[in-house]
Design a protein around this motif. Sequence first.
Motif, PDB file in Angstrom:
ATOM      1  N   ILE A   1       0.845  -1.192   0.000  1.00  0.00           N
ATOM      2  CA  ILE A   1       0.000   0.000   0.000  1.00  0.00           C
ATOM      3  C   ILE A   1       0.884   1.247   0.000  1.00  0.00           C
ATOM      4  CG2 ILE A   1      -1.912  -1.127   1.186  1.00  0.00           C
ATOM      5  CD1 ILE A   1      -0.975   0.200   3.766  1.00  0.00           C
ATOM      6  N   SER A   2       0.242   2.399  -0.219  1.00  0.00           N
ATOM      7  CA  SER A   2       0.953   3.671  -0.282  1.00  0.00           C
ATOM      8  C   SER A   2       1.344   4.142   1.115  1.00  0.00           C
ATOM      9  CB  SER A   2       0.070   4.735  -0.934  1.00  0.00           C
ATOM     10  OG  SER A   2      -0.352   4.328  -2.211  1.00  0.00           O
ATOM     11  N   PRO A   3       2.587   4.585   1.315  1.00  0.00           N
ATOM     12  CA  PRO A   3       3.043   4.973   2.658  1.00  0.00           C
ATOM     13  C   PRO A   3       2.484   6.296   3.155  1.00  0.00           C
ATOM     14  CG  PRO A   3       4.790   5.347   1.063  1.00  0.00           C
ATOM     15  CD  PRO A   3       3.694   4.637   0.337  1.00  0.00           C
ATOM     16  N   VAL A   4       2.305   7.281   2.258  1.00  0.00           N
ATOM     17  CA  VAL A   4       1.808   8.576   2.708  1.00  0.00           C
ATOM     18  C   VAL A   4       0.376   8.445   3.219  1.00  0.00           C
ATOM     19  CG1 VAL A   4       1.301  10.954   2.071  1.00  0.00           C
ATOM     20  CG2 VAL A   4       3.300   9.808   1.104  1.00  0.00           C
ATOM     21  N   ALA A   5      -0.464   7.806   2.421  1.00  0.00           N
ATOM     22  CA  ALA A   5      -1.865   7.647   2.805  1.00  0.00           C
ATOM     23  C   ALA A   5      -2.001   6.838   4.093  1.00  0.00           C
ATOM     24  CB  ALA A   5      -2.648   6.984   1.683  1.00  0.00           C
ATOM     25  N   GLU A   6      -1.189   5.779   4.238  1.00  0.00           N
ATOM     26  CA  GLU A   6      -1.300   4.959   5.436  1.00  0.00           C
ATOM     27  C   GLU A   6      -0.817   5.717   6.664  1.00  0.00           C
ATOM     28  OE1 GLU A   6      -2.345   1.031   7.079  1.00  0.00           O
ATOM     29  OE2 GLU A   6      -3.010   2.485   5.584  1.00  0.00           O
ATOM     30  N   SER A   7       0.172   6.601   6.495  1.00  0.00           N
ATOM     31  CA  SER A   7       0.602   7.442   7.613  1.00  0.00           C
ATOM     32  C   SER A   7      -0.538   8.346   8.058  1.00  0.00           C
ATOM     33  CB  SER A   7       1.813   8.285   7.203  1.00  0.00           C
ATOM     34  OG  SER A   7       2.913   7.472   6.868  1.00  0.00           O
ATOM     35  N   CYS A   8      -1.196   8.963   7.091  1.00  0.00           N
ATOM     36  CA  CYS A   8      -2.310   9.857   7.411  1.00  0.00           C
ATOM     37  C   CYS A   8      -3.486   9.085   8.006  1.00  0.00           C
ATOM     38  CB  CYS A   8      -2.764  10.609   6.170  1.00  0.00           C
ATOM     39  SG  CYS A   8      -1.508  11.717   5.476  1.00  0.00           S
ATOM     40  N   ARG A   9      -3.728   7.870   7.486  1.00  0.00           N
ATOM     41  CA  ARG A   9      -4.853   7.060   7.960  1.00  0.00           C
ATOM     42  C   ARG A   9      -4.651   6.613   9.406  1.00  0.00           C
ATOM     43  NH1 ARG A   9      -7.481   1.839   7.759  1.00  0.00           N
ATOM     44  NH2 ARG A   9      -5.520   0.743   7.442  1.00  0.00           N
ATOM     45  N   SER A  10      -3.426   6.684   9.898  1.00  0.00           N
ATOM     46  CA  SER A  10      -3.168   6.321  11.285  1.00  0.00           C
ATOM     47  C   SER A  10      -4.003   7.169  12.226  1.00  0.00           C
ATOM     48  CB  SER A  10      -1.682   6.517  11.610  1.00  0.00           C
ATOM     49  OG  SER A  10      -0.880   5.744  10.752  1.00  0.00           O
ATOM     50  N   CYS A  11      -4.267   8.419  11.823  1.00  0.00           N
ATOM     51  CA  CYS A  11      -5.118   9.315  12.616  1.00  0.00           C
ATOM     52  C   CYS A  11      -6.458   9.551  11.925  1.00  0.00           C
ATOM     53  CB  CYS A  11      -4.422  10.653  12.845  1.00  0.00           C
ATOM     54  SG  CYS A  11      -2.847  10.556  13.730  1.00  0.00           S
ATOM     55  N   HIS A  12      -6.403   9.805  10.629  1.00  0.00           N
ATOM     56  CA  HIS A  12      -7.603  10.143   9.857  1.00  0.00           C
ATOM     57  C   HIS A  12      -8.159   8.860   9.238  1.00  0.00           C
ATOM     58  CE1 HIS A  12      -6.494  14.380  10.249  1.00  0.00           C
ATOM     59  NE2 HIS A  12      -5.270  14.046   9.883  1.00  0.00           N
ATOM     60  N   ASN A  13      -8.955   8.119  10.008  1.00  0.00           N
ATOM     61  CA  ASN A  13      -9.373   6.796   9.537  1.00  0.00           C
ATOM     62  C   ASN A  13     -10.867   6.671   9.279  1.00  0.00           C
ATOM     63  OD1 ASN A  13     -10.319   6.607  12.217  1.00  0.00           O
ATOM     64  ND2 ASN A  13      -8.355   5.724  12.877  1.00  0.00           N
ATOM     65  N   SER A  14     -11.527   7.787   8.978  1.00  0.00           N
ATOM     66  CA  SER A  14     -12.951   7.717   8.635  1.00  0.00           C
ATOM     67  C   SER A  14     -13.122   7.213   7.206  1.00  0.00           C
ATOM     68  CB  SER A  14     -13.590   9.099   8.758  1.00  0.00           C
ATOM     69  OG  SER A  14     -13.034   9.988   7.807  1.00  0.00           O
ATOM     70  N   ASP A  15     -14.351   6.842   6.870  1.00  0.00           N
ATOM     71  CA  ASP A  15     -14.631   6.389   5.503  1.00  0.00           C
ATOM     72  C   ASP A  15     -14.381   7.501   4.499  1.00  0.00           C
ATOM     73  OD1 ASP A  15     -15.342   3.905   6.451  1.00  0.00           O
ATOM     74  OD2 ASP A  15     -17.504   4.315   6.464  1.00  0.00           O
ATOM     75  N   SER A  16     -14.730   8.711   4.865  1.00  0.00           N
ATOM     76  CA  SER A  16     -14.525   9.837   3.934  1.00  0.00           C
ATOM     77  C   SER A  16     -13.038  10.096   3.713  1.00  0.00           C
ATOM     78  CB  SER A  16     -15.203  11.100   4.483  1.00  0.00           C
ATOM     79  OG  SER A  16     -14.694  11.454   5.748  1.00  0.00           O
ATOM     80  N   ALA A  17     -12.228   9.938   4.775  1.00  0.00           N
ATOM     81  CA  ALA A  17     -10.782  10.113   4.621  1.00  0.00           C
ATOM     82  C   ALA A  17     -10.222   9.050   3.690  1.00  0.00           C
ATOM     83  CB  ALA A  17     -10.103  10.053   5.976  1.00  0.00           C
ATOM     84  N   LEU A  18     -10.675   7.800   3.857  1.00  0.00           N
ATOM     85  CA  LEU A  18     -10.209   6.718   2.997  1.00  0.00           C
ATOM     86  C   LEU A  18     -10.565   7.008   1.534  1.00  0.00           C
ATOM     87  CD1 LEU A  18      -8.852   3.918   3.019  1.00  0.00           C
ATOM     88  CD2 LEU A  18     -11.134   2.919   3.207  1.00  0.00           C
TER      89      LEU A  18
END
Length: 763
Positions: free
Chosen positions: A702-719
């Motif tokens: 998977i992409s590292p930037v998005a997964e870093s952000c998803r660590s905090c921003h993990n809503s469906d809309s963020a995904l």
Amino acid sequence: MMKNHNMSLLALMLSGMLAVTACGDGSDGADGAPGAPGANGADGADGQNGLNAGDVVSTVYKAGDVTFTIDPAENTLAGGDALALKFSVTSKNQAGEDKPLTGLDMIAVYSITAMTNTTDDGPAVFWENNAETAAGAHSMYCTLDGTYSSRGQTGEACTLVEDPANPGTYTGTWTYTDTTAPIMNAADDLNAPHRVMIRAYNVTDADGNSVSDKILGSLDYIPATGETGVTTGKDTVADAACKQCHGESATSGNIANISAHGNYQSVENCVFCHNPATQPDEEQAAEGYVFDLPAMIHRIHGGAHLAELAQYGFIQAEEWSEIGYPAPLNECTVCHSEEEGKTTWNDEPTRAACTGCHTNINFATGAGHASFALAQADDSQCASCHSAGGLAPINAHRVGERKELASLVQIDFTGASVAAGTLTVTADVTVNGALSSDLSVLGVAATLMGNVNDDGSVSRWGSRPALTAGTFTETGKLVLTRAVTAEEGSGTIYVGTEATFCVGTDNQAATCDETADLAYGNPVEVVHGSSVFSTAIGVTADTKFFDLDTAAADDEGMPARFAGTDQITVSVAKCEACHNNLDVTKGAGHGVYKFTQCMDCHNNDYAGSYHPNAVFKNADGVAESKGVTPFANRDLVTVVHRYHSGNFDVIEGVHTDADGSVVGFPGVQGDCTACHNGTPLFAADGGLTSGKRSIAVTGGYISPVAESCRSCHNSDSALAHFKSNGATTADAPDSTADLPVESCSTCHGEGKTYGYDKVHVKF
């Protein structure tokens, strides 16, 4: 604007028409005779003549912009005389210039004295709140009409007047002849250090919103002489120590993220109320509350640790029972200074300060106070045992000792080479200060080995020889071997340890044995299914990098990015500022406390996770799933972000509540500077500075930037947002590690309108 402009033209045209009419009525247009002189205009308000709008400010951008000036020569704020208050206050305008702050309508004035203790109870010097002593109040209000209404109470106040000739300068007088101003204490010692604090109320920003953080100003001085900037003898904990974990407020410059009372921002402010005069009632004390600052801070930071010791007679207030203190609780100097003149925390022990943590002691009966059950009616005997020697706080708490004892067992890797498909690693082994071939002291005895890739990332090997599987060619000369593939046995490899040992009562390395007499006790805990000693210490061993393509066994290879290269964007020093030592997080269970050890598991090439899910604590106090796509990777960035933001699969320590608020993290959420070292996170191609372009997960990459952000921003809309910007996400991993760089940096790179350096800032 255009409409107004046309109206102005129309007015000019009509004026011109009227003028033409006047000249065309048959007159010759000559000037008329002068009229009689008009009456004199009203006098301007005193002090306002020539005052431009930009000369003063009436609103405030942030609390840290406000500065109070209090001249002792113009004030009488101590003793039994009549109150005389005068101060000036400025704030910054839009251009950042200091201007007089006009329009204050309510303030509170606090006064405390660093009193010399003449009793055998308490410290040698203690803070006394003069309003509490003289009038049973914490402070005195000043308002425009000499009365106040605050928190459901009304009463007399000093009368606040702004000098019309000097905007921003105020005086306060007590006009009630039958009472004395509350802060005036006739029994006060005017030769002792004093601290006065002013708090301004009802201050807003330019939009009419109340200014966040309290607006405060203080002065340390001696009333009898007017000397300012004096040493009080009580400031043994600096704000800088608190900021190591709680962060620095961007609005005040003081301590951030302390919610109590809306945050009084500084240790120097807290003591106005949290001093020996403020004591819990009988019910509060039974519940574990204490309010004098030294004892209270000890109790608060004791948090969950004290709550877990309830079976041994310890008590803890429910409000503080879930706090997970991030440093070793015994390391007093995480907060306390060792500077000359600031060592009263060690030199002058008191019952109150000690029972902040040692809540199982009953000094009235002696229960819990040593095996002799030593009852103590006052503090007169405390220094007899605890001011020096082995029972002094700095020694009894073994302050700094764990770091020193870590060097008792050292593994120094000296070389690595490959021949005929076999890797040979050599190391010098030191135990208790001498070369040794006896590794029986080791609890965990694993090694860390793997390859370092061209971009500085690492690939761990699935199997590695244990330290105890090696042989000694001579005393202290260890040899480890392992069969390697052609790919493993080329390029750069890393070699390190995952090893622990225990310490005996003689402060020498000892075997971790439940029946042994160990200096730190024998508690055992289960870590990932294995029993380990929670008091074990990590072996001292630098991870080494060897180039296997050269003939020389000790040839240095390319270091991994975790080794502090320009590819790493976080600072070990910043981690240790709060944790004291990373040994506190993984040292006892794994024997690792350096990034170059963490990297063996927590890298972008090693899939899976022991903590895949994110939960929150629901209203019933039970863990409930957030229902987000599981985290199927161990990458250090993801794991650290997730844990510190409360997106883990446990509700102990840092977690989120049902309303989404983060509980347990002492700093400011979103303040990247708490950990990051200032190196830009994005490279020129939009990928990460680290060179990481994919993360291995269970099922692919998977992409590292998005997964870093998803660590905090993990809503469906963020995904959905990540996907729309080209990210490969955990719900649909790719089979290849060669992923395109998502376009996150286009909007969120440094300096951009929505750059992380702008939206993720301290508050």
